[in-house]
Design an enzyme around this catalytic site. Sequence first.
Site, PDB file in Angstrom:
ATOM      1  N   HIS A  62      -3.433  -5.942   1.141  1.00 25.49           N
ATOM      2  CA  HIS A  62      -2.677  -5.613   2.390  1.00 25.49           C
ATOM      3  C   HIS A  62      -2.274  -7.451   2.930  1.00 25.49           C
ATOM      4  O   HIS A  62      -3.708  -7.817   3.503  1.00 25.49           O
ATOM      5  CB  HIS A  62      -3.721  -4.962   3.312  1.00 25.49           C
ATOM      6  CG  HIS A  62      -3.132  -3.828   3.244  1.00 25.49           C
ATOM      7  ND1 HIS A  62      -2.241  -3.012   4.311  1.00 25.49           N
ATOM      8  CD2 HIS A  62      -4.315  -2.811   2.902  1.00 25.49           C
ATOM      9  CE1 HIS A  62      -2.403  -1.674   3.724  1.00 25.49           C
ATOM     10  NE2 HIS A  62      -3.695  -1.496   2.997  1.00 25.49           N
ATOM     11  N   GLU A 109      -0.535  -8.454   4.591  1.00 31.22           N
ATOM     12  CA  GLU A 109      -0.473  -9.084   6.669  1.00 31.22           C
ATOM     13  C   GLU A 109      -1.767  -9.099   7.215  1.00 31.22           C
ATOM     14  O   GLU A 109      -2.003  -9.213   8.178  1.00 31.22           O
ATOM     15  CB  GLU A 109       0.417  -7.770   7.269  1.00 31.22           C
ATOM     16  CG  GLU A 109      -0.373  -6.707   7.053  1.00 31.22           C
ATOM     17  CD  GLU A 109      -0.668  -5.700   5.582  1.00 31.22           C
ATOM     18  OE1 GLU A 109      -0.660  -5.723   4.604  1.00 31.22           O
ATOM     19  OE2 GLU A 109      -0.580  -4.724   5.958  1.00 31.22           O
ATOM     20  N   CYS A 140       1.225  -0.977  -0.230  1.00 31.49           N
ATOM     21  CA  CYS A 140      -0.051  -0.373  -0.320  1.00 31.49           C
ATOM     22  C   CYS A 140       0.236   1.383   0.158  1.00 31.49           C
ATOM     23  O   CYS A 140       1.702   1.511  -0.904  1.00 31.49           O
ATOM     24  CB  CYS A 140      -1.065  -0.613   1.199  1.00 31.49           C
ATOM     25  SG  CYS A 140      -2.222   0.789   1.309  1.00 31.49           S
TER      26      CYS A 140
END
Lengths: 78, 211
Positions: free
Chosen positions: B188, B190, B86
């Site tokens: 994302h 994560e 990002c």
Amino acid sequence: MTSVVVTVMPKQGVLDPQGQAVRGALERLGFAGVGEVRIGKRIELEIAGDDPAGAAREMCERLLANQLIEDYRVEVPG
Amino acid sequence: MTVAVVRFPGTLDHDSARRAVERLGAPAVWAWHADPELPPGTTAVVLPGGFSYGDHLRCGAIASRAPVMADVRRHAERGGRVIGICNGFQVLCEAGLLPGALRRNATLSFVCRQMELEVGDPDTPWTAGLPAGATLSIPVKNNEGAWYGDPGEARVVLRYRAGNPLGSVDRVAGIANRAGNVMGLMPHPEEAADPLLGSTDGLRVLAGVSG
């Protein structure tokens, strides 16, 4: 110190969704005859030294503009 | 193996990025934007998401000129692995470590939702073990996620499968440099790293930090 004005605009041919949204809003307000709308930014700098315009151009090359998507213009108002 | 997770003023997603990396069994350490060098023994670098320097001027522009980035560049040029997520992707593009730029979403709105991605290039460290066309479910959350550039200058690692909500050229969700060691993506991984989050597909991408 010399006042220098840098104008950064999206390059021609690069879609400017902000400009398009503003154009749509102007139409809805009844402003007919608005063609393309493009939105950029104006950066005012105070620069010391004998070549403030040259310094501003280097600042544009290295930070102020992303030349892949933006054009810049440096002006020293008289 | 040591994974350095870089924090800039305004970085938000460093904790979840570090947690996901550690879940993969990779030891992680913090790196700070003002550090002249990456921590000793760094083998891979994560640039997490957030709003570095308040997104001022352009997203990622000021962070890309931060002191630590000189060493991130050296690490990348030596062939070390780097992943930008990002805002980290925006930083890598602004740094010239990846081609192109991230622009305002075509919708002019912040897009926050789970996305289906398809693997475009299976021959990168970030897609190891995944065939071309494989689907990954990973969320996006951004306002400036429309990748603009020449896909011919990059390896298109991930594309949005259905539609193109951000308005990226070629439906690009993530790209790598030609060598493949530097990767950037708007989704994302994560946040798709635990069954509680609804998907662990992000770990498949983040696994590229090891090895």
